[in-house]
Design an enzyme around this catalytic site. Structure first.
Site, PDB file in Angstrom:
ATOM      1  N   SER A   1      99.220 -96.375  -1.482  1.00  0.00           N
ATOM      2  CA  SER A   1      99.234 -97.112  -0.096  1.00  0.00           C
ATOM      3  C   SER A   1      98.612 -98.596  -0.382  1.00  0.00           C
ATOM      4  O   SER A   1      99.069 -99.435   0.453  1.00  0.00           O
ATOM      5  CB  SER A   1      98.524 -96.540   1.032  1.00  0.00           C
TER       6      SER A   1
ATOM      7  N   GLU B   1      88.167-112.830 -16.338  1.00  0.00           N
ATOM      8  CA  GLU B   1      88.351-114.195 -16.005  1.00  0.00           C
ATOM      9  C   GLU B   1      88.788-114.857 -17.375  1.00  0.00           C
ATOM     10  O   GLU B   1      89.646-115.981 -17.576  1.00  0.00           O
ATOM     11  CB  GLU B   1      87.022-114.719 -15.853  1.00  0.00           C
TER      12      GLU B   1
ATOM     13  N   ALA C   1      90.955 -98.978 -10.088  1.00  0.00           N
ATOM     14  CA  ALA C   1      92.248-100.091 -10.405  1.00  0.00           C
ATOM     15  C   ALA C   1      93.532 -99.627 -10.971  1.00  0.00           C
ATOM     16  O   ALA C   1      93.574 -98.550 -11.701  1.00  0.00           O
ATOM     17  CB  ALA C   1      91.691-101.014 -11.158  1.00  0.00           C
TER      18      ALA C   1
ATOM     19  N   HIS D   1      79.489-115.474  -8.949  1.00  0.00           N
ATOM     20  CA  HIS D   1      78.198-115.385  -9.401  1.00  0.00           C
ATOM     21  C   HIS D   1      77.438-114.504  -8.992  1.00  0.00           C
ATOM     22  O   HIS D   1      76.389-114.055  -9.601  1.00  0.00           O
ATOM     23  CB  HIS D   1      77.348-116.906  -9.318  1.00  0.00           C
TER      24      HIS D   1
ATOM     25  N   ARG E   1      70.437-124.568 -19.806  1.00  0.00           N
ATOM     26  CA  ARG E   1      70.996-124.985 -21.032  1.00  0.00           C
ATOM     27  C   ARG E   1      70.572-126.349 -21.582  1.00  0.00           C
ATOM     28  O   ARG E   1      70.166-126.960 -20.775  1.00  0.00           O
ATOM     29  CB  ARG E   1      72.580-125.122 -21.092  1.00  0.00           C
TER      30      ARG E   1
ATOM     31  N   ASP F   1      78.086-109.857 -19.946  1.00  0.00           N
ATOM     32  CA  ASP F   1      79.406-109.917 -20.571  1.00  0.00           C
ATOM     33  C   ASP F   1      79.380-108.588 -21.564  1.00  0.00           C
ATOM     34  O   ASP F   1      80.360-108.366 -21.881  1.00  0.00           O
ATOM     35  CB  ASP F   1      79.707-111.246 -21.078  1.00  0.00           C
TER      36      ASP F   1
ATOM     37  N   GLY G   1      75.011-118.084 -27.628  1.00  0.00           N
ATOM     38  CA  GLY G   1      74.531-119.279 -27.765  1.00  0.00           C
ATOM     39  C   GLY G   1      73.112-119.419 -28.272  1.00  0.00           C
ATOM     40  O   GLY G   1      72.516-120.209 -28.711  1.00  0.00           O
TER      41      GLY G   1
ATOM     42  N   VAL H   1      55.641-109.115 -22.536  1.00  0.00           N
ATOM     43  CA  VAL H   1      54.109-109.503 -21.972  1.00  0.00           C
ATOM     44  C   VAL H   1      53.170-108.138 -22.380  1.00  0.00           C
ATOM     45  O   VAL H   1      52.093-108.623 -22.948  1.00  0.00           O
ATOM     46  CB  VAL H   1      54.382-110.080 -20.566  1.00  0.00           C
TER      47      VAL H   1
END
Lengths: 328, 328, 328, 328
Positions: free
Chosen positions: C219, C227, C191, C258, C76, C132, C108, C28
């Site tokens: 420990s 996913e 992790a 989400h 969508r 993603d 998409g 803008v």
């Protein structure tokens, strides 16, 4: 007469605080719930004088509960301290058919509301909104809990770097004449010493305490200082004083400043704002006026605005002892 | 006899909660302040049985006030439910010259402490540590305030995406059999509806409420559900039910889970932990036993452990009405 | 022809991501800077078909740079997959004198823009907005950095409680078919194991790894799962499998969901959004079309939309080795 | 000779930055992975002179990846600037069988390492750790990304209160002689103007810009100032200057200070630290020395320490134009 109230005006005044928007939302929606019209008054009393009004429906306060600041904006108004200013304000309210006011702010804002009520017999209810927690009649003011979290989060960061370098930090926090923020955030941040206006510990005791802290094996030290502290030196002078008297310390200063007034309100402040907003409107609808709504001993209660304005919220002196013990 | 207490043991038991470390710090330092020895007992009652003890001086709890979890670790102990287990635990305490216990945990932990006290006349004081706020004798349990902030911060994020897509979210929060978290975080997050165990609103009223919300022009909806809710469907079944009956909604589910138990404690929880820790130790030193320390009506007070265990902390029903009004 | 562009439309499409508002603001204001009119198109391609347009001046995007979600909302659109839908959309653009489009979204959304361009020769520039990070032609998509921070903050909290109880947690994160979030947030969260679609480690190696982790004296353990992972079991089945084969572990599951799409954008995402938004508009004004703007090797560069749509953003395989080493 | 390296020392030096602990963890664990012993050297070069060493196994760095500061502590060492100091340091390393060094720090720390290498032919690899991002050979220094997030979060809070009161804030940020933090955090925070050492905009242009900003209808303004800015006035003098020349503004000052050095590292900094730590150790094991590891164009690359020390990391001048456009 409760029957008479068909339209309520709401404003925020004085220093802003997190939770003010949540309180505005609650006021607006409680009006909607009771089919009473609600008018937002912009920029506090100044906007009242200038007629800066806007009708607010339930949807106009969507998605503001988590926003800092105040969508109604705030201002300090010199004009409202004059009889002419207040007369103009009254005429504007009358012309817009506003029957009652909710004032969200601190002591100065309540004083303004009280004078206005006395002159025009205009119904006013106050909601305590300030980060300083210095208002009589409530254990928590809106924004205080959020400000405490902001302060401890920042001091946590300072502690990271302080303990990496064995430094001493003087951190100045807000609170005006009251030590609530300093005392509670100081305990929460694990401060080695806390300087508040309510207690002049004296420079000698401060040096003693710092020496003891060093001797006890602490690698870094945080001293939290209330902006209204009365030790007789400002925070930079304090640094110089300690530099001179304890050259073994590498002393730094951090003044937290206005960031303490902003930020997303905590859950506590949002819930408190919701409860106070509902109570404020319903108190007006019951025909009452000149009260402040507050949270006392886990209950939402009313305090006459006059008492709120004249009284003083005391710090809990037992906390000073708690601080002394846990910072050993 | 206060005179007898020369060494105090401290343990955390049951589900951990933010603020437990701040409470451990306060217990350890209050002992140091009073020249009493302090022993950390690891992994709750199980560590008591296994003799997993460690002396804790004032410096051993540096820089933990802001850490989530518990440095003493926690565990549930089946062995402590047997007479043999408790006997072993008692022998370990005696052999280590521990004279009294501070137990930080929830209802189950207090019950264990109470049984132990009755069998061995061993002084015990409880500090309420759980995010669920379901303990009689305190308005706030340690970790509850932090958990509320965690939940509203997460729902704020979900709201971002929900309102970008006009979605309905079911968000399940913790709380065991109590609706404290759901009710308060629900109000704080601006939830359109809140389902708690204390009130079965019924599926019909839920649909009604969602329809009204849609009709009122809201673009997204958040429904907060307590894990102990008794509407008769779990959160996924609820989604299916609404999918079927309100195809106009795009429904999503989020189960917040264990993140609610962790995180840096809020300032409120840190200060509360400090006050409770000081009071717990000093109560033992005064020769008292079998009490829980808690915050009631802005004061740190004692409640007999027996009452704490048998009683139930009620939600404030007025908050349900507040929620109904501010979510209009 | 650059000369022809007097009015640019901007829309957000597909899943929302933090930084979209910062990109809208940049688009803008770059239009305002070049004295080109800017039209906000609501709800993506669906709003284009329905003519849901609004003129946006520089002040209309005040104070949105730090807001999650998208003020233009997203959706969508099935209608846009039909020739009729796109024709309607084209007619609306023409009628509103819109000369070119900036599409903020993912694969998409770009495909839709490409088809539209091919049919109507309508200038389109894409800005990669998705958490993603699965888009060819940019090292970072808008929102990815923020999502990484959200994930590690949540796992930090889970780690608090995991290490207080010696637990194993399976944490499922977003990322669709790509392992970017899992791999990077997994390393960031420390992790013990990371499961991504790009590498099927197999159940046996997972058990091996967990056993080694336990044996090494850890420990608690966190396993991060994308996913889109293809280990052949969903996260709950994985838990059951480990429960059965490693009863010494107390396994818990957390699906972050989400919340990863929302939240205040990181500084990185805000700056990236600003750079991409400026470049998108100026590329259109230079008379170019059918490009995606992206950040490659520290430079803002153009990639043909066709390549962006057909290509695939690869994970950095070296990171898998880094993870293996630092989680030893 | 790679064969010779059996034990690696690691230290942090200079100002601490978020991510240093993650880098220490990566260095320690990469050593463990390659069966090389790792020695932590406390308080930088000073601890090297004093022999303040500690063996570090893989478990010694559990749960530090998310901690700010440095567990090895940092210090500035005057002794290391003397030949005697360095000789003592060298003897300590030899006596402890340390074969190579990883130095985590900034320019000054690298210079020290370089001199040490030249005198004793001792293998040294540098990891760039500073929030200032002022090091040649890497696009991102450790802690820079975290500091940017800290700054924008604080300015977001200041913006809340600024826009509630129509105020102008001067916010001073760190960065030494470089404008990286000011420029990027300024864009991220939506600052109206950014003052950096690399560009002297002059007082007249600043006033012009503020007037334009006011005229454009903006209700509040944030000016971000790098601490090394060369406009010729410090931030308080600037305030006075604007107070005098633009009385219509209510000007406030905030100096963010040391909080910028602390805090939980961002995911980006944690991953970067992990990658750099692995690379640093493996570079030593390959028999190389006198390099800095860095992230350039999305790749982990080596830069000769000499170049790193002599070079200067330039700001991206295009960002100045981006800032001018998006703050219109």
């Amino acid at each position: 007469m409760a029957m008479n109230i068909k339209r309520i005006g709401v404003l925020t005044s004085g220093g802003d605080s997190p939770g003010m928007n949540a309180a505005i939302r609650a006021v607006v929606r409680t009006c909607a719930f009771h089919n009473v019209s609600c008018i937002g008054i912009y920029r506090g009393y100044q906007g009242m004088i200038e007629g800066d009004f806007k009708e607010m429906g339930a949807r106009s306060v969507n998605n503001i509960i988590n926003k800092g600041g105040t969508i109604l904006k705030s201002a300090r108004s010199k004009d409202f301290m004059t009889k002419e200013g207040r007369e103009q304000a009254y005429n504007n309210l009358r012309n817009s058919n506003i029957d009652a006011l909710v004032v969200i702010g601190g002591n100065g804002s309540f004083t303004g509301g009280l004078v206005f009520n006395q002159e025009y017999n205009f119904p006013v209810i106050g909601i305590p909104g300030t980060i300083d927690n210095d208002i009589y009649g409530t254990s928590f003011t809106l924004g205080y809990d959020t400000a405490l979290n902001t302060v401890v989060e920042v001091i946590d960061k300072i502690r990271d770097t302080a303990s990496s370098h064995n430094r001493l930090f003087f951190v100045e926090v807000m609170g005006r004449d009251a030590g609530h923020i300093a005392l509670n955030a100081g305990i929460g941040a694990g401060a080695e010493e806390i300087l508040i206006p309510e207690e002049d510990m004296g420079l000698d005791r401060l040096l003693d305490s710092l020496r003891k802290s060093k001797a006890s094996g602490k690698s870094s030290s945080i001293v939290v200082i209330a902006e209204g502290d009365k030790i007789g030196k400002n925070v930079f002078e304090l640094k110089d004083y300690v530099d001179e008297n304890m050259p073994e310390y590498d002393v730094r200063v951090s003044i937290l400043g206005h960031m303490q007034r902003g930020g997303t309100p905590s859950c506590f402040d949002r819930v408190l704002a919701s409860r106070l907003g509902v109570k404020a409107v319903e108190t007006l609808l019951e025909g009452k006026s000149n009260y402040m709504v507050g949270l006392l001993k886990d209950e939402i209660l009313l305090t006459p605005l006059e008492h709120a304005v004249k009284g003083k919220s005391q710090i809990d002196k037992k906390l000073i002892r708690v601080s002394d013990i846990v910072s050993i």
